[in-house]
Design a protein around this motif. Structure first.
Motif, short mmCIF file in Angstrom:
data_model
loop_
_atom_site.label_atom_id
_atom_site.label_comp_id
_atom_site.label_asym_id
_atom_site.label_seq_id
_atom_site.Cartn_x
_atom_site.Cartn_y
_atom_site.Cartn_z
N ASP A 37 -13.66 -18.85 -121.46
CA ASP A 37 -14.03 -20.12 -122.07
C ASP A 37 -14.07 -20.05 -123.60
OD1 ASP A 37 -16.22 -18.39 -121.94
OD2 ASP A 37 -17.69 -20.01 -121.84
N GLN A 47 -10.77 -30.15 -119.89
CA GLN A 47 -12.21 -30.12 -119.65
C GLN A 47 -12.73 -31.35 -118.92
OE1 GLN A 47 -14.62 -28.27 -122.93
NE2 GLN A 47 -12.68 -28.42 -124.02
N THR A 70 -15.50 -31.27 -115.96
CA THR A 70 -16.47 -30.18 -116.09
C THR A 70 -17.81 -30.72 -116.58
OG1 THR A 70 -15.88 -29.67 -118.38
CG2 THR A 70 -14.60 -28.59 -116.63
N GLN A 79 -20.77 -29.90 -119.28
CA GLN A 79 -20.95 -29.15 -120.52
C GLN A 79 -22.34 -29.39 -121.09
OE1 GLN A 79 -18.67 -27.14 -121.89
NE2 GLN A 79 -17.08 -27.58 -120.38
N VAL A 107 -24.52 -30.01 -124.06
CA VAL A 107 -24.20 -30.55 -125.38
C VAL A 107 -25.46 -30.63 -126.22
CG1 VAL A 107 -23.18 -32.48 -126.65
CG2 VAL A 107 -22.33 -31.90 -124.36
N THR A 151 -20.15 -29.04 -127.62
CA THR A 151 -20.25 -28.15 -126.47
C THR A 151 -20.35 -26.71 -126.98
OG1 THR A 151 -17.89 -27.76 -126.25
CG2 THR A 151 -18.77 -29.75 -125.20
N ASP A 197 -26.94 -31.82 -120.36
CA ASP A 197 -25.79 -31.53 -119.50
C ASP A 197 -24.99 -32.82 -119.32
OD1 ASP A 197 -26.33 -28.85 -119.14
OD2 ASP A 197 -27.55 -29.18 -117.35
N ARG A 236 -21.33 -34.59 -117.92
CA ARG A 236 -20.07 -34.48 -117.18
C ARG A 236 -18.99 -35.16 -118.01
NH1 ARG A 236 -18.48 -32.89 -112.46
NH2 ARG A 236 -20.64 -32.58 -111.78
N VAL A 237 -17.92 -34.41 -118.28
CA VAL A 237 -16.84 -34.93 -119.11
C VAL A 237 -16.01 -35.90 -118.28
CG1 VAL A 237 -14.84 -34.36 -120.52
CG2 VAL A 237 -16.81 -32.80 -120.45
#
Length: 397
Positions: free
Chosen positions: A264, A344, A347, A349, A351, A362, A381, A383-384
């Motif tokens: 990553d 991404q 996913t 992330q 932030v 991120t 957290d 979600r993209v």
């Protein structure tokens, strides 16, 4: 370039950003109601010097009654020229700008400011002799802050609410506190400030990334997976003429090993386009490095000759050609960045929300914007759900 309500204008590198934060505290504490404006200058390129002069003139127009103070690398390199500017009231030496006595008897009592990210300069100056670089003229020889002082500084910032700290320096990987190098600083910091959630590092010299530092970058979860390398070029002859200490193959091997050990991780790089004697083939080698190192965060500069540097006496590349080559490097990195961001989507992330408007970064340093409100200073957290060429869009989980 950035300006604060206290009229601290910052140009240049992350170390200048860190120093400007300290300047803001010193000036605020010392001057109270007096109007003092400071330009923290950059001298890395001719354009940076021009930008510094423009910032001084603009600040004088905005603050006609202020005491206007200039400091930083550009003013150190040509103190007389900056002191002669009619807009400037005082020039402060770069080495003295963080001394409380420069700003007044009350300057050492400034309270720490609350932010979500803190830039901390832990190393200054440089002992290397890259042929293009004038920074040693403005920063002097390499010197490092004691580990204990750094740990105390970071602990104070974290107690004040900062979630992320960025260690910066002119040549960060040369950090040396009586034999304790950068990996030792990082380990002490993480051990003694357990509340520090995120640690980032500014530019790293590929020649100085040893096994100890490599292990920390790839195995320590509190170090964010974003490594910025001072590559400068991707052609061996140009690297030799720059007097860099790594080869093209070594740089590629390091970037690829980082990605294998920690998939990553994102790679950033400083790149110079149009260095003296750079041929089309040499430029092509640097351009190919963007792909071979998977560079998604490129800081690209067209070469600009600086007085009293060896590169200024070498056969020059035409400025228009240097700018065109810089644009090609930026475009290549932007294409890789677009693909990385698109991958991404879907996913989740964590932030760190840094700005009003629900914007943050991120761990791998993607700019993410939430589609719902979140409080500045929190880690959310997300979600993209979508990606643009420049940033991600996410929904809080």
């Amino acid at each position: 370039m950035s300006a604060s309500p206290q009229a601290i204008v910052t140009l240049g590198c992350r170390l200048n950003i860190a120093e400007s934060e300290a300047l803001r505290q010193l000036v605020t504490a010392s001057h109270g109601g007096r109007d003092v404006a400071v330009v923290n200058s950059c001298g890395v390129t001719n354009q940076a010097v021009k930008d510094t002069r423009a910032a001084i003139r603009r600040l004088r127009r905005d603050r006609p009654g202020a005491e206007l103070v200039v400091t930083g690398c550009a003013s150190d390199m040509d103190r007389a020229a900056f002191a002669a500017m009619p807009e400037v009231d005082r020039v402060v030496a770069n080495a003295a700008k963080l001394l409380p006595a420069i700003w007044g008897p009350r300057a050492n009592i400034a309270p720490p400011r609350r932010h979500t990210r803190g830039f901390i300069g832990v190393q200054n100056g440089c002992d290397h002799a890259c042929t293009f670089c004038a920074i040693p003229q403005g920063r002097g020889s390499s010197r490092s802050d004691p580990i204990g002082e750094v740990v105390h500084h970071v602990a104070t910032l974290v107690e004040g609410g900062q979630r992320e700290v960025i260690l910066s320096g002119v040549d960060l990987t040369s950090y040396d506190d009586r034999g304790a190098r950068l990996p030792a600083l990082i380990e002490r910091l993480l051990a003694q400030v357990p509340a520090l959630q995120r640690l980032r590092l500014s530019s790293l010299d590929p020649a100085e990334v040893d096994d100890h530092l490599f292990a920390l970058l790839t195995q320590e979860p509190r170090i964010m997976p974003h490594v910025h390398l001072s590559l400068q070029a991707g052609d061996d002859l140009i690297l030799k003429r720059m007097r860099r200490r790594h080869t093209r193959a070594q740089a590629i091997a390091l970037a690829q090993a980082l990605k294998v050990a920690r998939p990553d991780i994102t790679i950033g790089a400083d790149l110079i386009a149009g260095f003296p004697t750079e041929s089309d083939a040499a430029h092509a080698n640097t351009l190919a490095m963007v792909t071979e190192c998977d560079i998604t965060h490129a800081h690209v500069f067209p070469y600009s000759p600086r007085d009293r540097t060896p590169a200024a006496r070498m056969p020059q590349v035409a400025p228009d050609l240097a700018r065109a080559r810089a644009a090609a490097l930026r475009d290549a990195s932007a294409q890789r960045r677009t693909g990385w961001l698109a991958a991404q989507v879907g996913t989740v992330q964590p932030v760190l929300i840094e700005k009003p408007g629900d914007r943050g970064h991120t761990p791998a340093f993607a700019d993410l914007r939430l589609d719902a409100p979140a409080r500045v200073g929190t880690i959310v957290d997300a979600r993209v759900t979508a990606a643009t060429p420049t940033h991600l869009i996410g929904t809080p989980e």
